[in-house]
Design a protein around this motif. Structure first.
Motif, PDB file in Angstrom:
ATOM      1  N   ASN A  65     -18.755  18.329   9.843  1.00 52.68           N
ATOM      2  CA  ASN A  65     -20.186  18.176  10.078  1.00 52.68           C
ATOM      3  C   ASN A  65     -20.396  16.935  10.945  1.00 52.68           C
ATOM      4  OD1 ASN A  65     -20.155  15.890   8.413  1.00 52.68           O
ATOM      5  ND2 ASN A  65     -21.048  16.921   6.666  1.00 52.68           N
ATOM      6  N   LYS A 104     -16.870  24.103  16.020  1.00 52.88           N
ATOM      7  CA  LYS A 104     -17.923  24.161  15.001  1.00 52.88           C
ATOM      8  C   LYS A 104     -19.236  23.863  15.707  1.00 52.88           C
ATOM      9  CE  LYS A 104     -19.991  23.888  10.902  1.00 52.88           C
ATOM     10  NZ  LYS A 104     -19.499  23.096   9.777  1.00 52.88           N
ATOM     11  N   PHE A 107     -24.041  25.733  11.907  1.00 50.54           N
ATOM     12  CA  PHE A 107     -24.035  26.229  10.534  1.00 50.54           C
ATOM     13  C   PHE A 107     -24.936  27.472  10.527  1.00 50.54           C
ATOM     14  CE2 PHE A 107     -23.206  21.737  10.155  1.00 50.54           C
ATOM     15  CZ  PHE A 107     -22.396  21.576   9.034  1.00 50.54           C
ATOM     16  N   THR A 251     -19.460  27.861  11.720  1.00 52.42           N
ATOM     17  CA  THR A 251     -19.173  28.297  10.352  1.00 52.42           C
ATOM     18  C   THR A 251     -20.280  29.244   9.896  1.00 52.42           C
ATOM     19  OG1 THR A 251     -18.106  26.186   9.862  1.00 52.42           O
ATOM     20  CG2 THR A 251     -18.783  27.521   7.991  1.00 52.42           C
ATOM     21  N   TYR A 355     -22.049  23.289   3.053  1.00 50.69           N
ATOM     22  CA  TYR A 355     -22.510  22.215   3.941  1.00 50.69           C
ATOM     23  C   TYR A 355     -21.385  21.320   4.463  1.00 50.69           C
ATOM     24  CZ  TYR A 355     -27.058  23.558   2.035  1.00 50.69           C
ATOM     25  OH  TYR A 355     -28.171  24.261   1.618  1.00 50.69           O
ATOM     26  N   SER A 356     -20.130  21.668   4.163  1.00 49.02           N
ATOM     27  CA  SER A 356     -18.985  20.962   4.767  1.00 49.02           C
ATOM     28  C   SER A 356     -19.036  19.461   4.524  1.00 49.02           C
ATOM     29  CB  SER A 356     -18.929  21.248   6.276  1.00 49.02           C
ATOM     30  OG  SER A 356     -18.941  22.627   6.552  1.00 49.02           O
TER      31      SER A 356
END
Length: 568
Positions: A65, A104, A107, A251, A355-356
């Motif tokens: 994140n 990444k 989200f 993700t 939420y990593s």
């Protein structure tokens, strides 16, 4: 619970020869242990890095994140370990570690109900602003092996396949005895081994049951041949995320009642040569009890069969390693700091991969612990008081993560409520990351370590924007409202109304990103012009806590720019 001194009186197994002396012993050579070892060794500390297994090996905790990326940047800069910067973006990691990692970009979240196609209007996405970072899906067997070698390069003494059978702590140090009879004697011990922490067992540190409200267990593995959700979702073009930010670009979280599937591709970057995808299902064990008559694969397929759009991603795919099937994954510790030892991050506790936040929390703790260990070694003072902030941080990170994750699991079954909770989580990610960037820029400008130490002087330690009274109020309101909905005191729409009103009333929730827009706004992509509008708002018309942050951040950007001109 026995005291450290009482535990130290327990006789240790007979050891062969004299103990090997070191300054710091670290149990666990995963990413956290190896990076901590590299940092300390780089500063001249004699470090022994011990692991019961060996590398390369499978590990989860693959998704970054924005805050994690900036913590890595801080560690690389503050402790002069440039190799840590290889994890800052997809280009750097591909060039320096290898072409096996994914990007990444976002989200993404899609809500599903059993035996039905998902409603395309019930999806949300937060695209990470490029001005903050270009995050990564870490292929952990490569990253962990690489950073073990970095730790060795800086002088760490390595022991793999070395089983610690006893740990003894006394007033003068720590003795670690191996199954092979080898003994190490250290001034300080960092336990980065995870759930099966030898220290947690030694001193009976685990809360039983865990103190947190969230409940979940997990199934996970790696697959080959997973199809991008964008190719199988059958959504009208108008209801898809922006073309520049497809579901497969980051993700993907498939939300079900009190649970979620994760899809983390390693093949979504043009230069990646890794066809694998990390796959998992994490769900509340009270609603989905662990079966005794099914294999993990049979159980996973049982739930996959309930959700047709998710199942289409798996058509023709096959797993490439054995399943891991857990019991409840939440655990916590009564304390994480003692005389001459620390339970670091995942040895201290864990909530959920949602939420990593796992690695982000880990490296925030690494940053807080490293400078204190260095000072303690310099001054030969290992009193618990010196490390009290680390304890407060570790417990706070777990407690605040529990609040947002538990609220989210409750909200998964009601899209309006989920849409509101999603906004509460996402809307403070940018200012929280800016806060870190600001401290690093100031440090790069004048070399004064106080910029990092001042970040610890915040009222809500463990909250991802710990200076914000407004954020603390909003997250507390969200948790209380979701728990009232869970208890049946209010219905889902009423709960959603309350959280949406809290967002609208919160002056620190920025307007340029659209967090206060009507509920039809579901995909958030902050372009460079949007970020510029946000910076203007934060610096001029936002509330005081935003103005202070925005102006300080812009001042740092200007100083960095002027410094760059002088260098060139």
């Amino acid at each position: 619970m026995p005291t450290d001194t009482e535990a130290a009186k327990k006789p240790a197994p007979e050891a062969a020869g004299e103990p090997i002396q070191c300054d710091v012993a670290i149990l666990g050579s995963g990413l956290a242990g190896s990076v901590m070892g590299a940092i300390l060794a780089r500063q001249g500390v004699k470090v022994t890095l011990i692991d019961a297994g060996q590398h390369p090996r499978f590990a989860v905790g693959e998704s970054q994140n924005p805050q994690l990326v900036e913590w890595l940047h801080i560690l690389a800069t503050r402790y002069d370990v440039p190799e840590i910067k290889h994890m800052l973006d997809i280009k750097a990691i591909t060039e320096n570690i290898g072409p096996h990692h994914g990007r990444k970009q976002s989200f993404g979240f899609v809500r599903h109900t059993p035996n039905r196609e998902p409603d395309p209007r019930e999806a949300t996405m937060f695209v990470i602003p490029k001005m903050l970072t270009e995050a990564i899906h870490l292929y952990r067997q490569d990253t962990d092996s690489y950073y073990l070698s970095v730790a060795a390069k800086y002088g760490c003494e390595l022991r793999q396949n070395w089983w610690a059978v006893d740990v003894d702590v006394d007033d003068d140090g720590v003795t670690i005895t191996g199954k092979n009879g080898e003994v190490f004697r250290a001034k300080y011990l960092i336990d980065a081994s995870g759930f099966r922490s030898p220290l947690a067992q030694k001193f009976d540190l685990r809360d039983n049951p865990p103190r947190h409200k969230h409940h979940a267990r997990s199934l996970f593995t790696h697959y080959i041949g997973i199809k991008p959700y964008d190719d199988v979702c059958n959504y009208p073009q108008a209801l898809r995320p922006p073309e520049e930010s497809p579901f497969h670009g980051g993700t993907l979280h498939h939300l079900i009642e009190r649970g979620w599937f994760w899809i983390i591709p390693f093949d979504n970057y043009q230069d990646s040569r890794n066809p694998l995808c990390s796959v998992g299902l994490t769900f509340d064990e009270r609603l989905y009890p662990k079966p005794t008559d099914l294999t993990p694969e049979q159980e996973f397929n049982k739930y996959l069969d309930l959700y047709p759009a998710v199942k289409r991603q798996f058509e023709g795919a096959r797993r490439v390693r054995e399943w891991v099937s857990t019991d409840r994954i939440q655990y916590s510790s009564k304390r994480t700091i003692g005389a001459r030892w620390c339970l670091m991050s995942h040895a201290a506790g864990f909530i959920d991969p949602l939420y990593s936040r796992g690695l982000s929390n880990t490296f925030e703790v690494v940053d807080a612990l490293a400078w204190r260990v260095l000072d303690a070694l310099r001054e030969d003072d290992f009193t618990e008081e010196r490390f009290a902030y680390v304890e407060k941080l570790e417990q706070g990170l777990l407690d605040y993560n529990d609040k947002i994750v538990n609220s989210s699991y409750i909200a998964f079954s009601h899209f309006r409520l989920w849409n509101a909770v999603f906004r509460v989580w996402a809307c403070f990610t940018t200012p929280a990351t800016m806060r870190q960037i600001m401290a690093r820029q100031n440090f790069e400008f004048d070399g004064d370590d106080r910029h990092f130490k001042e970040m610890e002087n915040a009222p809500y330690t463990g909250l991802w924007w710990p200076d914000s009274h407004a954020f603390k109020h909003l997250i507390d309101l969200t948790a209380e409202t979701c728990e009232r909905y869970e208890a049946g005191e209010i219905d889902g729409d009423t709960a959603a109304d309350l959280v949406f009103q809290g967002i609208r009333d919160c002056e620190s929730v920025n307007t340029p990103f659209g967090w206060k827009d009507d509920e039809s706004h579901r995909f958030y992509r902050a372009t460079t012009p949007t970020m510029m509008k946000f910076m203007w708002w934060a610096s001029t018309s936002g509330p005081k806590e935003m103005r202070d942050l925005g102006r300080s951040f812009l001042k740092g950007v200007v100083r960095q720019g002027l410094r760059g001109r002088k260098v060139s």
